[in-house]
Design a protein around this motif. Structure first.
Motif, short mmCIF file in Angstrom:
data_model
loop_
_atom_site.label_atom_id
_atom_site.label_comp_id
_atom_site.label_asym_id
_atom_site.label_seq_id
_atom_site.Cartn_x
_atom_site.Cartn_y
_atom_site.Cartn_z
N TRP A 156 40.55 39.81 38.73
CA TRP A 156 41.31 38.55 38.80
C TRP A 156 40.41 37.34 38.60
O TRP A 156 40.82 36.37 37.94
CB TRP A 156 42.12 38.43 40.10
CG TRP A 156 41.39 37.95 41.34
CD1 TRP A 156 41.06 38.70 42.43
CD2 TRP A 156 40.95 36.62 41.64
NE1 TRP A 156 40.42 37.93 43.38
CE2 TRP A 156 40.34 36.65 42.92
CE3 TRP A 156 40.98 35.41 40.94
CZ2 TRP A 156 39.79 35.51 43.51
CZ3 TRP A 156 40.42 34.28 41.54
CH2 TRP A 156 39.84 34.34 42.81
N TYR A 157 39.20 37.35 39.17
CA TYR A 157 38.38 36.14 39.10
C TYR A 157 37.89 35.84 37.69
O TYR A 157 38.19 34.77 37.13
CB TYR A 157 37.22 36.20 40.09
CG TYR A 157 36.30 35.01 39.95
CD1 TYR A 157 36.76 33.73 40.24
CD2 TYR A 157 35.01 35.15 39.47
CE1 TYR A 157 35.95 32.62 40.07
CE2 TYR A 157 34.18 34.05 39.31
CZ TYR A 157 34.66 32.78 39.61
OH TYR A 157 33.85 31.69 39.42
N PRO A 158 37.14 36.74 37.05
CA PRO A 158 36.69 36.40 35.69
C PRO A 158 37.84 36.26 34.69
O PRO A 158 37.77 35.43 33.77
CB PRO A 158 35.76 37.55 35.31
CG PRO A 158 36.11 38.67 36.24
CD PRO A 158 36.58 38.02 37.50
N SER A 159 38.91 37.02 34.87
CA SER A 159 40.04 36.88 33.96
C SER A 159 40.73 35.53 34.12
O SER A 159 41.18 34.93 33.14
CB SER A 159 41.05 38.01 34.18
OG SER A 159 40.50 39.27 33.82
N GLN A 206 26.11 33.50 43.67
CA GLN A 206 25.48 33.74 42.38
C GLN A 206 26.29 34.73 41.55
O GLN A 206 26.39 34.59 40.33
CB GLN A 206 24.05 34.26 42.55
CG GLN A 206 23.31 34.35 41.22
CD GLN A 206 21.87 34.81 41.37
OE1 GLN A 206 21.52 35.46 42.35
NE2 GLN A 206 21.05 34.48 40.39
N GLU A 207 26.90 35.73 42.20
CA GLU A 207 27.72 36.67 41.44
C GLU A 207 28.95 35.98 40.87
O GLU A 207 29.38 36.28 39.75
CB GLU A 207 28.13 37.86 42.30
CG GLU A 207 28.89 38.90 41.52
CD GLU A 207 29.07 40.21 42.24
OE1 GLU A 207 28.23 41.11 42.07
OE2 GLU A 207 30.07 40.34 42.99
N SER A 208 29.51 35.03 41.60
CA SER A 208 30.63 34.25 41.06
C SER A 208 30.20 33.50 39.81
O SER A 208 30.94 33.43 38.83
CB SER A 208 31.15 33.26 42.11
OG SER A 208 31.73 33.92 43.21
N VAL A 209 29.00 32.93 39.85
CA VAL A 209 28.47 32.23 38.67
C VAL A 209 28.30 33.21 37.51
O VAL A 209 28.69 32.93 36.37
CB VAL A 209 27.13 31.54 38.98
CG1 VAL A 209 26.56 30.90 37.73
CG2 VAL A 209 27.29 30.51 40.08
N ALA A 210 27.73 34.38 37.81
CA ALA A 210 27.49 35.37 36.76
C ALA A 210 28.80 35.75 36.07
O ALA A 210 28.89 35.78 34.84
CB ALA A 210 26.82 36.60 37.34
N GLY A 235 36.36 22.73 38.65
CA GLY A 235 37.65 23.00 38.04
C GLY A 235 37.65 24.27 37.22
O GLY A 235 38.70 24.87 36.98
N LEU A 236 36.48 24.70 36.79
CA LEU A 236 36.36 25.91 35.97
C LEU A 236 36.08 27.14 36.82
O LEU A 236 36.74 28.17 36.68
CB LEU A 236 35.25 25.71 34.94
CG LEU A 236 34.98 26.85 33.96
CD1 LEU A 236 36.18 27.04 33.03
CD2 LEU A 236 33.72 26.58 33.15
N LEU A 237 35.08 27.04 37.70
CA LEU A 237 34.60 28.24 38.40
C LEU A 237 35.11 28.37 39.84
O LEU A 237 35.09 29.47 40.39
CB LEU A 237 33.07 28.25 38.44
CG LEU A 237 32.32 28.27 37.11
CD1 LEU A 237 30.85 28.53 37.34
CD2 LEU A 237 32.90 29.31 36.17
#
Length: 465
Positions: free
Chosen positions: A141-144, A186-190, A370-372
């Motif tokens: 769900w998150y990266p998508s 950091q994994e959220s950023v990745a 707003g993006l991440l």
């Protein structure tokens, strides 16, 4: 006292999952579950499953993991399926006996369609598909969602360039990722920054570059780019009276033929910076340096500030009118708006700019929170639900249909995704799949093996790069 390991897959779940293996009907053999975005303002750009499989499902569970999990879970007050996990290690070498099917990453799918489906391959492990819901759903769900938001913004910018610019060649650099410091980890950023790179080639999140190499075969090619840029500390260090000298230093350090650099210019008075410094004492230096100065406002209402900045720059540096009839600043000066940008404010800013007669090519956007960060599972109502179960050799459909919330009604049966006669994507039951139809769900992972290993380049092409 126990020590915990964040890479222990048994503990990468919700607490209540540990008691579910005894809650299914006697004779349960196979459970099929699916993932979808139930609703939302954006089409789904599917991304992130390959990263999850490589990072978490490619390493087998061990007896040490089981010992640790038992200690934690029992101390937590819950039951533990030690026999089941030991059987998984002994019979399958610690790899999950699952088949994960999914649409190709980078595919664009309307909401309310299946994008991923999971079923156990060994009847002893009927409880496993739902056990990994927590980790698998989060991994998708998150990266998508980030990829979907980014793609939506790209469509807005593309339409604006098609209407107001001579070409759209710069499109992939028009939305820059500023979100690294504002993400939750950091994994959220990745994952999030890499998801943005499905659509664009501009980022200040270097973690995404590492992630591309680690998970999506981009170890040789550079997937994204940035330029030298000032921050407030490097400008205010010169003092208010030294702002002109600070700006001049940026030209000296980073100006040159074919070069671009960005200077935050609102430390004190943005309008003074534009009128009297960039367009005054340093005007000739800007014109003659051979590169491109990108002025960055960083406060105020984005639409109002960008419009006024463009109007003031037009007075100082002049404009030309392109073939579409819109004003364009000289190549050596542009604007990047990186504060307060969301899909909504981006769209509003572009509208205001174009209504003022300026081409969208004058402006680049930077998006951070707003993006991440300003997304969650409810942004597109993501869910993973069981839809079919085999009990004593007989498959039956299962579903939820709450009278209190029809929007949470789940799908029934083992599923497939097809294009109908109108070329529209549609979720149907696998049992209803016509013999000549192509099921767009493909095997990605089976019993510990990754069957699909796509590069970011291929994924970008699917997303309409």
């Amino acid at each position: 006292m126990y020590t915990s390991n964040l890479n222990n897959l048994i503990l990468n779940s919700d607490s209540y999952k540990t008691s579910h293996w005894v809650q299914y009907p006697s004779g349960s053999e196979y459970l099929s579950s699916y993932i979808e975005a139930r609703k939302g303002d954006y089409d789904v750009v599917f991304f992130g499953l390959q990263a999850f499989i490589k990072e978490y499902l490619s390493t087998p569970i061990t007896h040490q993991d089981i010992d640790e999990a038992e200690m934690v879970i029992q101390a937590h007050g819950l039951t533990f399926n030690r026999a089941g996990w030991e059987r998984l290690v002994d019979k399958h070498g610690g790899y999950l006996p699952l088949r994960i099917e999914a649409i190709p990453e980078g595919s664009i799918v309307p909401v309310s369609n299946v994008v991923c489906q999971v079923i156990n391959t060994d009847p002893e492990f009927y409880w496993l598909p739902s056990y990994i819901e927590t980790a698998l759903l989060r991994a998708i769900w998150y990266p998508s969602t980030v990829a979907s938001v980014s793609h939506y913004c790209k469509s807005i910018i593309r339409q604006a360039l098609e209407k107001s610019a001579d070409n759209t060649e710069s499109l992939i650099f028009r939305l820059h990722d500023f979100g690294s410091r504002g993400a939750s980890s950091q994994e959220s950023v990745a994952l999030g920054s890499l998801a943005h790179l499905v659509n664009f080639a501009g980022t200040d999140s270097m973690t995404a570059l590492v992630a591309a190499s680690r998970w999506y075969q981009m170890d040789k090619d550079m997937p994204a780019f940035s330029i030298p840029a000032a921050e407030h500390s490097t400008m205010t260090a010169w003092g208010r009276d030294g702002e002109t000298a600070a700006f001049a230093n940026m030209i000296e350090q980073f100006g040159g033929e074919g070069k671009s650099f960005s200077v935050v210019s609102d430390s004190y008075d943005l309008w003074n910076a534009i009128d009297n410094i960039w367009g005054g004492s340093l005007k000739d230096d800007v014109k003659n340096m051979g590169g491109t100065l990108v002025i960055r406002p960083d406060s105020g209402d984005p639409a109002k500030v960008v419009r006024e900045a463009l109007e003031r720059l037009a007075v100082k540096f002049g404009t030309t009118v392109n073939r579409k009839g819109y004003k364009v600043l000289p190549d050596y000066v542009r604007i990047i708006q990186g504060d307060g940008i969301s899909p909504q404010s981006l769209s509003k800013t572009i509208d205001v700019v174009m209504k003022a007669g300026f081409s969208a090519e004058n402006v680049t956007f930077g998006m951070g929170g707003g993006l991440l960060q300003q997304v969650n599972r409810d942004t597109m109502s993501w869910a993973m639900k069981a839809s079919a179960i085999s009990i004593n050799g007989i498959w039956k459909d299962i579903y939820k249909d709450p009278i209190t919330s029809r929007s949470k009604r789940s799908k029934k049966g083992r599923l497939a995704l097809v294009k109908n006669k109108s070329k529209q994507l549609k979720t149907i039951k696998f049992d209803d799949l016509p013999a000549d139809a192509n099921n767009l769900l493909r095997e990605v992972y089976v019993d510990g093996k990754l069957f699909i290993d796509d590069s970011l380049t291929i994924i970008r092409e699917r997303a309409g790069w």
